[in-house]
Motif scaffolding. Structure first.
Motif, PDB file in Angstrom:
ATOM      1  N   ALA A 173       2.800  63.578 112.597  1.00 31.78           N
ATOM      2  CA  ALA A 173       2.526  63.641 114.041  1.00 31.78           C
ATOM      3  C   ALA A 173       1.157  63.067 114.367  1.00 31.78           C
ATOM      4  O   ALA A 173       0.963  62.450 115.418  1.00 31.78           O
ATOM      5  CB  ALA A 173       2.623  65.085 114.532  1.00 31.78           C
ATOM      6  N   ALA A 174       0.191  63.252 113.472  1.00 33.22           N
ATOM      7  CA  ALA A 174      -1.152  62.713 113.692  1.00 33.22           C
ATOM      8  C   ALA A 174      -1.289  61.293 113.176  1.00 33.22           C
ATOM      9  O   ALA A 174      -2.106  60.515 113.686  1.00 33.22           O
ATOM     10  CB  ALA A 174      -2.185  63.611 113.000  1.00 33.22           C
ATOM     11  N   THR A 175      -0.493  60.931 112.180  1.00 30.28           N
ATOM     12  CA  THR A 175      -0.653  59.636 111.526  1.00 30.28           C
ATOM     13  C   THR A 175       0.041  58.503 112.262  1.00 30.28           C
ATOM     14  O   THR A 175      -0.496  57.389 112.363  1.00 30.28           O
ATOM     15  CB  THR A 175      -0.129  59.713 110.082  1.00 30.28           C
ATOM     16  N   LEU A 176       1.227  58.747 112.796  1.00 32.64           N
ATOM     17  CA  LEU A 176       1.985  57.668 113.436  1.00 32.64           C
ATOM     18  C   LEU A 176       1.243  57.030 114.609  1.00 32.64           C
ATOM     19  O   LEU A 176       1.261  55.801 114.743  1.00 32.64           O
ATOM     20  CB  LEU A 176       3.357  58.170 113.874  1.00 32.64           C
ATOM     21  N   PRO A 177       0.588  57.800 115.489  1.00 30.68           N
ATOM     22  CA  PRO A 177      -0.159  57.129 116.565  1.00 30.68           C
ATOM     23  C   PRO A 177      -1.257  56.207 116.041  1.00 30.68           C
ATOM     24  O   PRO A 177      -1.561  55.191 116.667  1.00 30.68           O
ATOM     25  CB  PRO A 177      -0.756  58.301 117.364  1.00 30.68           C
ATOM     26  N   VAL A 178      -1.840  56.537 114.908  1.00 29.02           N
ATOM     27  CA  VAL A 178      -2.885  55.692 114.332  1.00 29.02           C
ATOM     28  C   VAL A 178      -2.283  54.390 113.820  1.00 29.02           C
ATOM     29  O   VAL A 178      -2.778  53.300 114.122  1.00 29.02           O
ATOM     30  CB  VAL A 178      -3.629  56.434 113.199  1.00 29.02           C
ATOM     31  N   ILE A 179      -1.202  54.477 113.055  1.00 22.69           N
ATOM     32  CA  ILE A 179      -0.644  53.251 112.473  1.00 22.69           C
ATOM     33  C   ILE A 179       0.062  52.395 113.514  1.00 22.69           C
ATOM     34  O   ILE A 179       0.224  51.190 113.319  1.00 22.69           O
ATOM     35  CB  ILE A 179       0.292  53.567 111.288  1.00 22.69           C
ATOM     36  N   ASP A 180       0.458  53.011 114.630  1.00 20.23           N
ATOM     37  CA  ASP A 180       1.124  52.238 115.682  1.00 20.23           C
ATOM     38  C   ASP A 180       0.149  51.581 116.643  1.00 20.23           C
ATOM     39  O   ASP A 180       0.530  50.677 117.378  1.00 20.23           O
ATOM     40  CB  ASP A 180       2.091  53.130 116.467  1.00 20.23           C
ATOM     41  N   ASN A 181      -1.102  52.036 116.640  1.00 20.11           N
ATOM     42  CA  ASN A 181      -2.056  51.542 117.643  1.00 20.11           C
ATOM     43  C   ASN A 181      -3.319  50.944 117.040  1.00 20.11           C
ATOM     44  O   ASN A 181      -4.259  50.639 117.781  1.00 20.11           O
ATOM     45  CB  ASN A 181      -2.443  52.683 118.591  1.00 20.11           C
ATOM     46  N   ALA A 182      -3.347  50.761 115.744  1.00 14.94           N
ATOM     47  CA  ALA A 182      -4.518  50.166 115.102  1.00 14.94           C
ATOM     48  C   ALA A 182      -4.049  49.167 114.058  1.00 14.94           C
ATOM     49  O   ALA A 182      -2.928  49.246 113.559  1.00 14.94           O
ATOM     50  CB  ALA A 182      -5.387  51.247 114.453  1.00 14.94           C
ATOM     51  N   SER A 183      -4.924  48.238 113.741  1.00 13.41           N
ATOM     52  CA  SER A 183      -4.634  47.251 112.704  1.00 13.41           C
ATOM     53  C   SER A 183      -5.067  47.837 111.367  1.00 13.41           C
ATOM     54  O   SER A 183      -6.244  47.830 111.024  1.00 13.41           O
ATOM     55  CB  SER A 183      -5.382  45.945 112.997  1.00 13.41           C
ATOM     56  N   ILE A 184      -4.104  48.357 110.617  1.00 15.12           N
ATOM     57  CA  ILE A 184      -4.376  49.032 109.361  1.00 15.12           C
ATOM     58  C   ILE A 184      -4.266  48.036 108.205  1.00 15.12           C
ATOM     59  O   ILE A 184      -3.376  47.181 108.195  1.00 15.12           O
ATOM     60  CB  ILE A 184      -3.373  50.185 109.131  1.00 15.12           C
ATOM     61  N   GLY A 185      -5.166  48.133 107.245  1.00 21.81           N
ATOM     62  CA  GLY A 185      -5.104  47.273 106.069  1.00 21.81           C
ATOM     63  C   GLY A 185      -3.762  47.389 105.371  1.00 21.81           C
ATOM     64  O   GLY A 185      -3.209  48.485 105.246  1.00 21.81           O
ATOM     65  N   ARG A 186      -3.242  46.282 104.882  1.00 24.62           N
ATOM     66  CA  ARG A 186      -1.889  46.257 104.334  1.00 24.62           C
ATOM     67  C   ARG A 186      -1.841  46.068 102.825  1.00 24.62           C
ATOM     68  O   ARG A 186      -0.752  46.074 102.239  1.00 24.62           O
ATOM     69  CB  ARG A 186      -1.072  45.168 105.037  1.00 24.62           C
ATOM     70  N   ARG A 187      -2.989  45.901 102.201  1.00 23.08           N
ATOM     71  CA  ARG A 187      -2.997  45.780 100.743  1.00 23.08           C
ATOM     72  C   ARG A 187      -3.871  46.889 100.165  1.00 23.08           C
ATOM     73  O   ARG A 187      -3.724  48.050 100.549  1.00 23.08           O
ATOM     74  CB  ARG A 187      -3.434  44.367 100.338  1.00 23.08           C
TER      75      ARG A 187
END
Length: 251
Positions: free
Chosen positions: A164-178
């Protein structure tokens, strides 16, 4: 829907020799397990197909191309939420993490369902010196970029995420992919004031282990991510300073 429903996410890239042991241990501890195949070679893909076919409670998400550990975990987190899980354990496929500690991670997550439960690594003599030095550099940058000493290790990929806390972060920020993923997401969760609970856990570097860490490429990516986070911190500076002041006063 239950308040705490946990599954495991295992990103896999050519870990055919070790992933079966990881899956069997997770299933023995009662965890449904999502294998995210990040573009593995056919021999590893065949192993994964066999595990899903023969071990109940295991399912497979297959990425066509290799996008990196972070890309695999991000896809896994979204897939776990889509299946109704509230929490997801991230763990490596190479057997590097202490599988015997999974039960303690799960118990801490049930006791602190709003928190990110993080592994605080304990290294042995098998840990490469260069990796340890790099982690010290990262630790300093993370302290700068959070204006806090709350994160003793930002690179350990043994964690339970509250979705619940993590999905808004990964959906609204450019997260490193490697290999920059673990740093990228934990700092952003800290910015959002997500509580964190730390559990000491042994990290192993077997001599015959498979590492996909590319020294030049991944260190450049991590350095770039530290820089991105630094400028992100500057934009949040008033909020972070205010939070720090409140913590000092005990408010």
């Amino acid at each position: 829907m239950p308040t705490h429903r946990l599954c495991a996410i295992v990103p896999v890239y050519n870990h055919g020799a070790t992933v079966a042991g990881v899956v069997r241990s997770l299933r023995a501890q009662g965890l449904d397990t999502l294998l995210v195949d990040d573009g593995s070679a056919p021999d590893c893909a065949t192993v994964l197909d066999g595990l899903v076919r023969t071990i109940p409670g295991t399912w497979l998400l297959r990425r066509r191309d290799n996008g990196g550990k972070g890309a695999a975990v991000l896809d896994g987190l979204r897939a776990a939420a889509g299946r109704g899980y509230s929490h997801a354990l991230q763990i490596d496929a190479d057997g590097q993490h202490a599988l015997a500690d999974v039960a303690q991670f799960a118990a801490l997550s049930r006791a602190h369902p709003q928190a990110l439960v993080c592994g605080a690594p304990i290294y042995g003599d098998d840990a490469p010196r260069a990796r340890l030095y790099g982690r010290w550099i990262t630790r300093v940058w993370v302290w700068i970029n959070t204006l806090a000493l709350d994160i003793p290790d930002a690179m350990c990929g043994f964690r339970i995420y509250p979705l619940a806390a993590t999905l808004p972060v990964i959906d609204n920020a450019s997260i490193g992919r490697r290999m920059d993923f673990d740093i990228s997401i934990i700092v952003r969760l800290h910015w959002r004031n997500v509580p964190m609970v730390w559990l000491p856990t042994r990290v192993m570097y077997p001599g015959d282990g498979i590492s996909h860490f590319h020294a030049l490429r991944d260190n450049l990516l991590i350095s770039k991510e530290h820089a991105r986070l630094f400028f992100g911190m500057l934009g949040r500076l008033p909020l972070l300073l205010a939070r720090r002041a409140l913590r000092r006063t005990g408010a």
